[in-house]
Design an enzyme around this catalytic site. Sequence first.
Site, mmCIF file in Angstrom:
data_model
loop_
_atom_site.group_PDB
_atom_site.id
_atom_site.type_symbol
_atom_site.label_atom_id
_atom_site.label_comp_id
_atom_site.label_asym_id
_atom_site.label_seq_id
_atom_site.Cartn_x
_atom_site.Cartn_y
_atom_site.Cartn_z
ATOM 1 N N CYS A 100 82.424 123.688 -20.576
ATOM 2 C CA CYS A 100 81.243 124.322 -21.182
ATOM 3 C C CYS A 100 81.151 125.805 -20.870
ATOM 4 O O CYS A 100 80.469 126.542 -21.582
ATOM 5 C CB CYS A 100 79.967 123.628 -20.718
ATOM 6 S SG CYS A 100 79.807 121.936 -21.303
ATOM 7 N N GLN A 162 79.406 113.119 -18.435
ATOM 8 C CA GLN A 162 78.376 114.085 -18.083
ATOM 9 C C GLN A 162 76.973 113.496 -18.089
ATOM 10 O O GLN A 162 76.124 113.881 -17.279
ATOM 11 C CB GLN A 162 78.441 115.278 -19.040
ATOM 12 C CG GLN A 162 79.626 116.197 -18.791
ATOM 13 C CD GLN A 162 79.720 117.280 -19.828
ATOM 14 O OE1 GLN A 162 80.011 117.012 -20.986
ATOM 15 N NE2 GLN A 162 79.471 118.510 -19.435
ATOM 16 N N ARG A 221 62.746 122.609 -32.990
ATOM 17 C CA ARG A 221 61.716 121.700 -33.519
ATOM 18 C C ARG A 221 60.335 122.175 -33.064
ATOM 19 O O ARG A 221 59.840 121.763 -32.004
ATOM 20 C CB ARG A 221 61.974 120.274 -33.038
ATOM 21 C CG ARG A 221 63.315 119.706 -33.488
ATOM 22 C CD ARG A 221 63.467 118.247 -33.079
ATOM 23 N NE ARG A 221 64.730 117.697 -33.538
ATOM 24 C CZ ARG A 221 65.850 117.676 -32.831
ATOM 25 N NH1 ARG A 221 65.859 118.209 -31.615
ATOM 26 N NH2 ARG A 221 66.953 117.151 -33.316
ATOM 27 N N SER A 248 71.032 118.877 -24.198
ATOM 28 C CA SER A 248 71.418 119.862 -25.211
ATOM 29 C C SER A 248 71.881 119.164 -26.480
ATOM 30 O O SER A 248 72.363 118.036 -26.460
ATOM 31 C CB SER A 248 72.524 120.759 -24.670
ATOM 32 O OG SER A 248 73.644 119.984 -24.268
ATOM 33 N N HIS A 349 74.086 123.578 -28.312
ATOM 34 C CA HIS A 349 75.142 123.854 -27.327
ATOM 35 C C HIS A 349 76.506 123.615 -27.958
ATOM 36 O O HIS A 349 77.156 122.593 -27.710
ATOM 37 C CB HIS A 349 74.917 122.948 -26.117
ATOM 38 C CG HIS A 349 75.874 123.128 -24.987
ATOM 39 N ND1 HIS A 349 76.750 124.193 -24.886
ATOM 40 C CD2 HIS A 349 76.108 122.351 -23.875
ATOM 41 C CE1 HIS A 349 77.469 124.075 -23.768
ATOM 42 N NE2 HIS A 349 77.100 122.961 -23.155
ATOM 43 N N CYS A 379 76.637 125.216 -16.055
ATOM 44 C CA CYS A 379 77.397 124.125 -15.446
ATOM 45 C C CYS A 379 78.529 123.757 -16.386
ATOM 46 O O CYS A 379 78.463 124.015 -17.594
ATOM 47 C CB CYS A 379 76.499 122.912 -15.193
ATOM 48 S SG CYS A 379 75.784 122.180 -16.692
#
Length: 393
Positions: A100, A162, A221, A248, A349, A379
């Site tokens: 990431c 994850q 949203r 995410s 993401h 992270c």
Amino acid sequence: MPVSSRAPAPEAFVVDAVRTPIGRGHPLKGALRSVHANELLGRAFVALLARAGVPPDAVDDVVVGCVEQYGEQSINVGRNAWLQAGLPVEVPAMTVDRQCGSGQQAVEIATALVRGGMADVVVAGGVEHMGHVPMALETALADRAGTPWPAALRRHHDLVPQGLAAEAITARYGFTREQVDRIALRSHRRAAAAQAAGAFASEIVPLETPDGPVDTDQGVRPDTDLAKLGALRPAFADGGTVTAGNASQVSDGAAAVLVASEAAIEHHGLRPLARVAATASVGVDPVFMLEGPVPATAAVLDRAGLSLDDVDVFEVNEAFASVLAMWWQAYPVEDERVNRRGGAIALGHPLGASGARLITTAAHQLADDGLDHALVTMCCRGGLGTATVLERV
């Protein structure tokens, strides 16, 4: 020779930074569903160079982050995107994977190239089209291509997905479902307010697609509330706290950052947004893999010679709400300094692009609001953390 006696390294500057709108990573409903990953990234490259006023043949190297390097994102997507955009073949490119943190790592490598005197102008960035190339494709291909987690590795570390790591973080730090849902609600409210105020106008490159123009992040949203978030079922564990609402979003997008030396800035008459004051990458327990932002923050502040009080803007990637809750527990800074324009829970993401997107957002906040320092941290799967400090110039 002692480190302290070395000559100061040359400075590296963020001249400009752009990103595409972020679309939902859905093959049918995503706003960017008809756009190839090469095109997403290539449009960001072209817009970046045009805005900065740098001729493409002045670029010394291109460094791109991408996580799922399969299919349309394989065979060096950074190079393919550059070529598909019609940019000079003489300019080399590479694609990196720090999970990431890949887009942020790309900016870090660009900074190192400039500081090391190996380049004067580097285009860094990242891309991920999750609607076309889904997460965890390695699992689906394991029977044919093998697993990245063989028994010999698992004897050392009992690695987990994850989502389960996020559940473990929530349990370790004692966060409640309501706490993480409130962070998710905050993300959407901040992002919606930023959209309404036109705060992303300086960083987003509008795209024309076969399905129509796209100029806004699709995942925000404005109408969500705690009741709606609370009604969502746990996604990874029975009785757990992690849901589709406080994690995410799966997304499509790209970002590009122009990093240059002082000599290049003078030669091309450029006006940079920020100086890269410091970068840091760390490793942490790969099972509790999401704890990296805490030590990465400490490391990058030390390298920059700054304290928490010196930083005006913190961009902490909202991979999961529990990650931001954990970081905030370690660094209880004021609410208004953290993810001021929302985070990945609302904005999305796109894995390999997110680090460059966060740096883009941070750099523009410094310029737009006349602030001095920004810190970006993420992270990463596998027990990694990345961090960057920017200083407005």
